[in-house]
Design a protein around this motif. Structure first.
Motif, PDB file in Angstrom:
ATOM      1  N   GLY A 101      10.165 -10.939  88.987  1.00 37.57           N
ATOM      2  CA  GLY A 101      10.478  -9.934  88.121  1.00 37.57           C
ATOM      3  C   GLY A 101      10.628  -8.668  89.069  1.00 37.57           C
ATOM      4  N   GLY A 102      10.583  -8.646  90.261  1.00 36.95           N
ATOM      5  CA  GLY A 102      11.054  -7.481  91.329  1.00 36.95           C
ATOM      6  C   GLY A 102       9.895  -6.526  91.707  1.00 36.95           C
ATOM      7  N   LEU A 103      11.037  -5.681  92.010  1.00 34.91           N
ATOM      8  CA  LEU A 103      10.218  -4.271  91.304  1.00 34.91           C
ATOM      9  C   LEU A 103       9.523  -4.014  90.492  1.00 34.91           C
ATOM     10  N   GLU A 104      11.099  -4.119  89.144  1.00 33.48           N
ATOM     11  CA  GLU A 104      10.310  -3.704  88.244  1.00 33.48           C
ATOM     12  C   GLU A 104       9.140  -4.032  87.917  1.00 33.48           C
ATOM     13  N   GLY A 105       8.996  -5.307  87.751  1.00 33.44           N
ATOM     14  CA  GLY A 105       7.758  -5.784  86.624  1.00 33.44           C
ATOM     15  C   GLY A 105       6.988  -5.181  88.138  1.00 33.44           C
TER      16      GLY A 105
END
Length: 462
Positions: A101-105
Motif C-alpha cells: 500500500g506504500g506510504l499512501e496506505g
C-alpha cells in the motif's frame, strides 16, 4: 553469497548496502538482487547503490568498484527485477522489507484512526492492525514462494509489524524466518554508553514483543549495571529513552521501556500532540520521499547526495511528537550516526553463513523462554546465533504488568493473523476491540468500517 532484498526500491535499502560495503570478510555477500513492484523506485535506489559502490567501503572517491577494488575487495554486484520468482531463485538470504500500500496506505492508516480519536501510529494500535491486515496475505505468499524456490534460504524479516509478520510466515518457513528490529539493540547500546560501558561486551536482559519490550538488566563484568543507571539522573538524561520517559517513571518501573511504549504510557499526551500537527508522520514521509524519487529520476547523477540529504531530515524528525511531549529535545547525533537494523541484519547473516557465534535481540519462537506465552508465539528476546540459526537465551521473567500488556497485544496479533488468513470480519473486529489503545467496541467497529471504506485491500471485511 547472494542476498535478495524484497522492497528493493525502498528508501532505506542503501543503509543495508552500505553495511555490505563495509564487510571485508571472507564469504561476504557478493551479489544483491533488488526486487520491487515499482520499476521507477528500483531505478532510483539502484542509482544510489551504484554511487555508494563507486566510493567503496571507506566512502572515499576512487576506492570502490570503479577503481577495480582494493586488496581484492569488490562491491557486491547489484541487479534489479520486478519478477519475484527470478529474485528468489538462488538466494542464500532474503531480506524482506516490503510496504504493502506504500506510504499512501500509511497516511490512511494514521488519518482514519486520528479522525476517530485514536492513535494512528503505523505499527502500534489501530494503524498497525490495518497495516497488518493488508500486509500479511502478501507476506504469506512470499513465504510460500521462498519455500518452493529457495528452501535453503534464510529469511530476515523487517516488514512491519515485524513480530506479527514473522509469526505469520513461520508455518511455511519454520525457524528459517527471523524477525529483526533495531530498537532493542539501540536501547541497550545507549544505556551502556550512558554508563561508559563497552556496549559490545554487555548482555541486555530484554524481553517482550516487537515494539513492546523492556530492558530489565544491563550485565557487564558479572554485574547488573541497570540499578546504577536508574539511580543516576545525569546518566539517564544522557540518552533518548531516559529523556523520553523521565527519571521518576523509569525508577518506578525498575526497567527501561522500548521507545514505542511511550504510546502506551503517555497515550493521551501523544495523541493530542499528533492531532495538533498539520501533517502526520506518514504524510511527511510521503511528501518527502515522493520529492526524492522524482528529483532522483530527473538527476540520477545526484542520487546519493539527494538520498543522504533526505535521510538526515527523516532521522532528525523520528518520533518527534513523543519527544515534544517529554520535552526531550533534538535527537542525539551519536544515536543517528550509529548502525541500525542494517547492522543487525549483517551480523545475523555473518553468524549464520560462517558459524560466527553472535548474540542478538531477535524476533523468534518463544520456545518456553517467557512462561506467559506458548512455545510458538514470536517474541523479541536475546538469542545466540550460529550456522543452525537463532536460539533464545535465558532472560528474567516478565512482571505481571509486562506480561499482562504483552499477552493482550499477542491476542491482538493472533486475531489479526486469523483475520488476514480467513477474511473473517469477526476476527478483525476482535483485533481492534482488544487492543489496549482502543477503548471502545463501538470505536473498533467504526475503525474497521472506515478502513474498509478507504483501503481496497480490506474489502473482504465489509
Amino acid at each position: 553469497m547472494r542476498l535478495t532484498i524484497l522492497g528493493g526500491g525502498g528508501f532505506r535499502v542503501p543503509l543495508v548496502y552500505q553495511a555490505l560495503l563495509s564487510d571485508r570478510g571472507v564469504g561476504r555477500i557478493t551479489s544483491v538482487v533488488l526486487y520491487d513492484t515499482d520499476r521507477s523506485r528500483l531505478s532510483s535506489i539502484g542509482s544510489v547503490l551504484r554511487q555508494q559502490a563507486a566510493l567503496g567501503p571507506g566512502g572515499a572517491p576512487g576506492l570502490g568498484a570503479a577503481a577495480g577494488g582494493v586488496d581484492g575487495w569488490e562491491a557486491p554486484v547489484v541487479t534489479e527485477t520486478t519478477d519475484l520468482d527470478e529474485a528468489l531463485r538462488g538466494a542464500d538470504f532474503v531480506f524482506s522489507a516490503i510496504r504493502v500500500g506504500g506510504l499512501e496506505g500509511r497516511t490512511i492508516d494514521e488519518r482514519v484512526a486520528l479522525d476517530l480519536g485514536v492513535l494512528g501510529q503505523e505499527t502500534v494500535g489501530a494503524g498497525g492492525i490495518a497495516y497488518a491486515l493488508r500486509t500479511l496475505p502478501v507476506a504469506v505468499d512470499i513465504a510460500k514462494r521462498v519455500a518452493a524456490l529457495a528452501p535453503e534460504a534464510w529469511v530476515i524479516n523487517f516488514t512491519n509489524p515485524a513480530g506479527m509478520v514473522t509469526e505469520a510466515m513461520l508455518p511455511y518457513l519454520g525457524d528459517r524466518v527471523i524477525g529483526i528490529c533495531d530498537s532493542p539493540s539501540g536501547l541497550g547500546r545507549r544505556a551502556a554508553l550512558a554508563l561508559g560501558l563497552d556496549a559490545s561486551q554487555a548482555f541486555y536482559d530484554y524481553a517482550g514483543l516487537n515494539h513492546l519490550g523492556w530492558l530489565r538488566g544491563l550485565h557487564s563484568g558479572g554485574v547488573d549495571h541497570l540499578p546504577a543507571l536508574l539511580a543516576d539522573p545525569a546518566a539517564l538524561g544522557a540518552f533518548e529513552e531516559g529523556r523520553l520517559f523521565g527519571v521518576e517513571w523509569l525508577r518506578t518501573l525498575g526497567a527501561i521501556p522500548n521507545e514505542y511504549l511511550h504510546y502506551y504510557y503517555f497515550a493521551r499526551e501523544t495523541l493530542a500532540a499528533v492531532q495538533s500537527v498539520e501533517r502526520t508522520r506518514g504524510k511527511f514521509l510521503l511528501e518527502q520521499q515522493s520529492a526524492f524519487y522524482a528529483e532522483t529520476a530527473e538527476h540520477p547523477a545526484n542520487a546519493l547526495e539527494l538520498w543522504q540529504k533526505t535521510r538526515a531530515e527523516r532521522e532528525s524528525t523520528y518520533m518527534v511528537e513523543s519527544r515534544a511531549v517529554a520535552d526531550a529535545g533534538e535527537r542525539d547525533e551519536r544515536d543517528m550516526s550509529a548502525g541500525g537494523y542494517e547492522q543487525v541484519a549483517l551480523s545475523l547473516m555473518r553468524a549464520i553463513a560462517h558459524n560466527e557465534r553472535a548474540s542478538l535481540i531477535l524476533n523468534v519462537r518463544n520456545r518456553g523462554t517467557l512462561r506467559h506465552l506458548d512455545d510458538d508465539a514470536v517474541v523479541e528476546i536475546p538469542c545466540t546465533v550460529d550456522a543452525n540459526g537463532a536460539r533464545p537465551l535465558t532472560v528474567s521473567q516478565l512482571t505481571d504488568h509486562q506480561a499482562g500488556l504483552v499477552s493482550a497485544v499477542k491476542a491482538v496479533e493472533r486475531s489479526t493473523i486469523e483475520a488476514a488468513a480467513s477474511g473473517s470480519r469477526s476476527a478483525a473486529l476482535r483485533a481492534f476491540a482488544w487492543h489496549p489503545l482502543i477503548d471502545s467496541v463501538n470505536t473498533a467497529g467504526q475503525l474497521l468500517d472506515s478502513y474498509v471504506e478507504h483501503l481496497p485491500d480490506l474489502q473482504a471485511f465489509r
